[in-house]
Each structure stands twice: as structure tokens, then as C-alpha cells.
Design an enzyme around this catalytic site. Structure first.
Site, PDB file in Angstrom:
ATOM      1  N   ALA A 279       0.269   1.957  -2.385  1.00 33.33           N
ATOM      2  CA  ALA A 279      -0.101   0.557  -2.195  1.00 33.33           C
ATOM      3  C   ALA A 279       0.814  -0.252  -3.105  1.00 33.33           C
ATOM      4  O   ALA A 279       1.073   0.155  -4.242  1.00 33.33           O
ATOM      5  CB  ALA A 279      -1.555   0.344  -2.595  1.00 33.33           C
TER       6      ALA A 279
ATOM      7  N   SER B 272      -3.299   4.948  -3.193  1.00 33.98           N
ATOM      8  CA  SER B 272      -4.577   4.231  -3.297  1.00 33.98           C
ATOM      9  C   SER B 272      -5.201   4.004  -1.929  1.00 33.98           C
ATOM     10  O   SER B 272      -4.557   3.488  -1.024  1.00 33.98           O
ATOM     11  CB  SER B 272      -4.367   2.859  -3.944  1.00 33.98           C
ATOM     12  OG  SER B 272      -3.797   2.995  -5.198  1.00 33.98           O
TER      13      SER B 272
HETATM   14  N1  HPA Z   1       2.682  -5.108  -8.157  1.00 35.33           N
HETATM   15  C1  HPA Z   1       2.760  -3.832  -8.610  1.00 35.33           C
HETATM   16  N2  HPA Z   1       2.020  -2.854  -8.136  1.00 35.33           N
HETATM   17  C2  HPA Z   1       1.155  -3.136  -7.153  1.00 35.33           C
HETATM   18  C3  HPA Z   1       1.015  -4.429  -6.625  1.00 35.33           C
HETATM   19  C4  HPA Z   1       1.830  -5.478  -7.166  1.00 35.33           C
HETATM   20  O1  HPA Z   1       1.777  -6.643  -6.750  1.00 35.33           O
HETATM   21  N3  HPA Z   1       0.076  -4.362  -5.654  1.00 35.33           N
HETATM   22  C5  HPA Z   1      -0.338  -3.072  -5.598  1.00 35.33           C
HETATM   23  N4  HPA Z   1       0.312  -2.312  -6.480  1.00 35.33           N
END
Ligand code: HPA
Length: 272
Positions: free
Chosen positions: A113, A30
Site C-alpha cells: 500500500a 497491508s
Molecule cells: N507515504 C508513504 N507510505 C505510505 C503512504 C504514503 O503516503 N500511504 C501508504 N503508505
């Protein structure tokens, strides 16, 4: 199970578009897709044109395979990836990794991400993945094994290659980039975790949580690729702060960290 003839057909299709034999593969998570735009003499192939690639609907993902050079290295980049939570089978999620390998690469850089579970970390930090915990309740290697591709019971004691990790650490230090290290936990999603689930993950030894990377890393290791995993921690995981999680926040913070993320990856590619 990935079929040898399907991989061959996809490889031959890509090779009909370019003579470049890539040496490094990279999956752009991402907010990182822009790195693919920096490839020189790039050949861009939409996933939907490649035999046996699925069509991805994820917002913010371009869905193109980009082949070109970067910092003197021959690269094949996935601009956009398939996620299990979108409804793809794990065979579909990971098929591109087989094709990236078949094109001639022996190294795969996987980015994502994800949320920070370790309270010492901060949103916007980058994290070198040292190991992972699979909490998705499934595995991309379930099913008959294709012995052409790898062994039935692959060793997972060093999924994230030590040499590549050391290289990334040194580069981060030289460039004053704060690089955390930790264990990535794969959660199927698409719902973010509950606070209780995050407390569980912390007890189990997870430092971060996300919805990708582990399937691709397992397939890569099965095939004998060396893997480097780097995460952008876009938010504190559920329940750590007294605020709800939102996808917009994830996208915003990923965008803010993009330049140091790109700098790190480009330098790793240069020195690899
Ligand atoms: N949890 C799962 N997937 C994610 C998160 C999260 O807090 N942030 C970005 N992808």
C-alpha cells in the site's frame, strides 16, 4: 550479509513441514493478507518458528508463511512483512526473500500500500511498478557480498520484469481493472513525507511513495528472481490534498480495493 548456512537451515525447517515445492513467492502488503487464506492444502508456519526469521510487531500483519496451491500454482506467501522503520536491519527485512528463493521459486510478486504522488492517480487505484527510486539512504546489499547468492554489483536496469509486467497489464485490461503504471519511491518512514518532500519526489520522477518493497526487490534481483511489483494507492501523498494523512485512511482504502487487487493477483498467478 545473508549467510548460506542460515538460509539452508530455514529452508530445511520449512521443508520438514511440507513436501510442496513452491514455484511462485508472494509478499502480501497491508490489507492483502487474506489472499493467503485462499491457498488450498495450506501449511501455515509462524515466522517466529522459522530459524533466523525475526518477530514482526506491525499492526495488521499476521506474520505467517503460508505454503499451498492457488489456481493450480504452488505458492509460498508471506502474510505480513518486516519493515525497515520497525527497527529491523535490512538483512532481517529481506532474509525471507532468500528463503523463498531457496525453496525453489524463480518469481516473486511484491505488493504494498502506498501514497500517490502523480496527480493523475486516484486513491484506490492499483499501480504496476515499472521502476523504483531509492530515497531511504541505504541499500540491503551494503556489506560483504555472499558470492553464493549473487554478484557484488547487480544490474538494476530491469528490477521489475518486463514479461511479468506485460502479463499483468494484459490481465488488467481483460478484466476491466484500471491499472496505473509508475515509479515507486522508497521512503524509510515511519513519518509520512512532508509536502516539500513530495514535491521533490515528483520532480525526481516518482509516481508513488511507500515504506517497503524496494529492499525485497533488490535482494530478489541480486538472487536472480523475476519480480512483479503491484501497489495499491491508498491516498494522495502529503500536501496534494488539503488534509492530513492517517494510517486509518490507508487501511480503509486498502480494504476497499482488496477485491480487485486479489482478482488481479490471482489471475496473474493463474496465467504466469
Ligand atoms: N507515504 C508513504 N507510505 C505510505 C503512504 C504514503 O503516503 N500511504 C501508504 N503508505
Amino acid at each position: 550479509m545473508h549467510q548460506t548456512h542460515q538460509i539452508k537451515e530455514a529452508r530445511e525447517f520449512i521443508q520438514s513441514k511440507t513436501d510442496l515445492v513452491p514455484e511462485i513467492g508472494i509478499i502480501l502488503g497491508s490489507g492483502l493478507g487474506g489472499l493467503a487464506d485462499e491457498l488450498e492444502d495450506a501449511v501455515i508456519i509462524p515466522y517466529e518458528e522459522i530459524p533466523y526469521f525475526s518477530k514482526s510487531a506491525a499492526v495488521g500483519h499476521a506474520n505467517q508463511l503460508v505454503i499451498g496451491t492457488l489456481n493450480g500454482k504452488r505458492i509460498v506467501a508471506m502474510k505480513g512483512r518486516y519493515h525497515y522503520y520497525e527497527g529491523y536491519s535490512l538483512d532481517e527485512v529481506t532474509f525471507p526473500v532468500r528463503v523463498i528463493q531457496a525453496l525453489g521459486t524463480d518469481k516473486l510478486i511484491i505488493t504494498n500500500a502506498c501514497g500517490a504522488v502523480n496527480k493523475e492517480f486516484n486513491p484506490g487505484d492499483l499501480m504496476l511498478i515499472t521502476d523504483h527510486i531509492n530515497l531511504a539512504g541505504t541499500n540491503p546489499l551494503i556489506g560483504p557480498n555472499n558470492d553464493d547468492l549473487g554478484t557484488r554489483f547487480p544490474d538494476s536496469s530491469e528490477v521489475y520484469n518486463r514479461e511479468l509486467r506485460n502479463l499483468a497489464k494484459n490481465i488488467a485490461e481483460e478484466n476491466n481493472i484500471n491499472l496505473q503504471e509508475g515509479v515507486y519511491t522508497w521512503w524509510s518512514g515511519p513519518a509520512y513525507e512532508t509536502p516539500a518532500e513530495i514535491r521533490m519526489i515528483r520532480v525526481l520522477g516518482g509516481d508513488a511513495v511507500g515504506m517497503s518493497t524496494v529492499p525485497e526487490a533488490l535482494i530478489a534481483v541480486h538472487g536472480g528472481l523475476k519480480v512483479l511489483g503491484i501497489s495499491c494507492l491508498t491516498n494522495m501523498a502529503s500536501g496534494i490534498l488539503d488534509q492530513p494523512l492517517s494510517h486509518d485512511e490507508v487501511i480503509d482504502v486498502a480494504a476497499q480495493s482488496r477485491s480487485k487487487f486479489v482478482q488481479l493477483i490471482k489471475e496473474v498467478i493463474h496465467q504466469i
